[in-house]
Design a protein around this motif. Structure first.
Motif, mmCIF file in Angstrom:
data_model
loop_
_atom_site.group_PDB
_atom_site.id
_atom_site.type_symbol
_atom_site.label_atom_id
_atom_site.label_comp_id
_atom_site.label_asym_id
_atom_site.label_seq_id
_atom_site.Cartn_x
_atom_site.Cartn_y
_atom_site.Cartn_z
ATOM 1 N N TYR A 177 0.877 -1.120 -0.100
ATOM 2 C CA TYR A 177 -0.001 -0.016 0.035
ATOM 3 C C TYR A 177 0.918 1.168 0.021
ATOM 4 N N GLU A 178 0.116 2.259 -0.304
ATOM 5 C CA GLU A 178 0.814 3.659 -0.416
ATOM 6 C C GLU A 178 0.052 4.423 0.569
ATOM 7 N N ASN A 179 0.818 5.210 1.412
ATOM 8 C CA ASN A 179 -0.222 6.120 2.398
ATOM 9 C C ASN A 179 0.585 7.537 2.576
ATOM 10 N N ARG A 180 -0.199 8.608 3.033
ATOM 11 C CA ARG A 180 0.177 9.912 3.164
ATOM 12 C C ARG A 180 0.212 9.967 4.710
ATOM 13 N N LEU A 181 1.536 10.232 5.027
ATOM 14 C CA LEU A 181 1.996 10.303 6.461
ATOM 15 C C LEU A 181 2.156 11.642 7.298
#
Length: 205
Positions: A177-181
């Motif tokens: 997955y790709e996520n904004r942190l």
């Protein structure tokens, strides 16, 4: 038997041994081991972050140092490298690590008073996600972020960054997955802690 840790005064003079619970209850200074892992991909430096298990008592489900843990009363700093294999499944020799020095910091929450002397190290590896065999009781995922983006986040040049990684599901499968942190997605430390770590990593990559 509960883990026993060496405890220190604020000048780092040893003052005895206490259980992990008492260390956090009474706010004794104690030693931990930190290993920050980087890798270079297409001339870009990346930093690996672990995703803490949602079942952890402290800071569940937050992103953290690549591998870290308490040094037990009978352990040396060199023994701390065991955390890398225990948590991530990677065999790393202490001689492969680059010392980033000792960082002192304290964090107080409603649950604990955490005062730590962190023996911090950098491991410059060439691993990818397939190399990790996670101790899922402790770590349920790994995330990779660009080091320059991580720097921008903690030096308040941006409010969020993109990370790419995987999580282990309840059946042991992996979900990419790709996520904004944002800063709230990380284990709480003073901004100065992250700033110092970033400066020391950048000086060695």
């Amino acid at each position: 038997m509960e883990e026993q840790l060496r405890i220190f005064d604020k000048e780092k003079n040893p003052i005895g041994v206490a259980s992990r619970a008492d260390v956090h209850k009474y706010g004794y200074w104690h030693e931990v081991f930190h290993c920050w892992m980087t890798t270079r991909i297409d001339n870009e430096e990346y930093l690996y972050l672990q995703l803490r298990s949602p079942n952890k008592k402290d800071c569940p489900g937050l992103f953290d140092i690549t591998a870290a843990g308490h040094l037990l009363a009978e352990e040396s700093v060199e023994d701390g490298v065991r955390e890398v294999e225990e948590e991530l499944g990677l065999r790393v020799a202490f001689e492969e690590l680059i010392s980033l020095g000792t960082l002192s910091y304290q964090v107080e929450t409603q649950q604990i008073i955490n005062k730590e002397y962190a023996n911090a190290f950098l491991y410059k590896g060439n691993h990818d996600f397939n190399d990790f065999a996670l101790q899922v009781e402790e770590v349920t995922g790994m995330m990779r972020v660009k080091l320059r983006n991580f720097e921008q986040l903690w030096f308040n040049q941006t409010d969020s960054i993109i990370g790419y990684g995987f999580k282990v599901d309840e059946h042991g499968g992996r979900e990419l997955y790709e996520n904004r942190l944002g800063r709230s997605d990380f284990v709480p430390h003073e901004d100065t802690f992250y700033e110092e770590v970033i400066r020391k990593i950048k000086a060695n990559v």
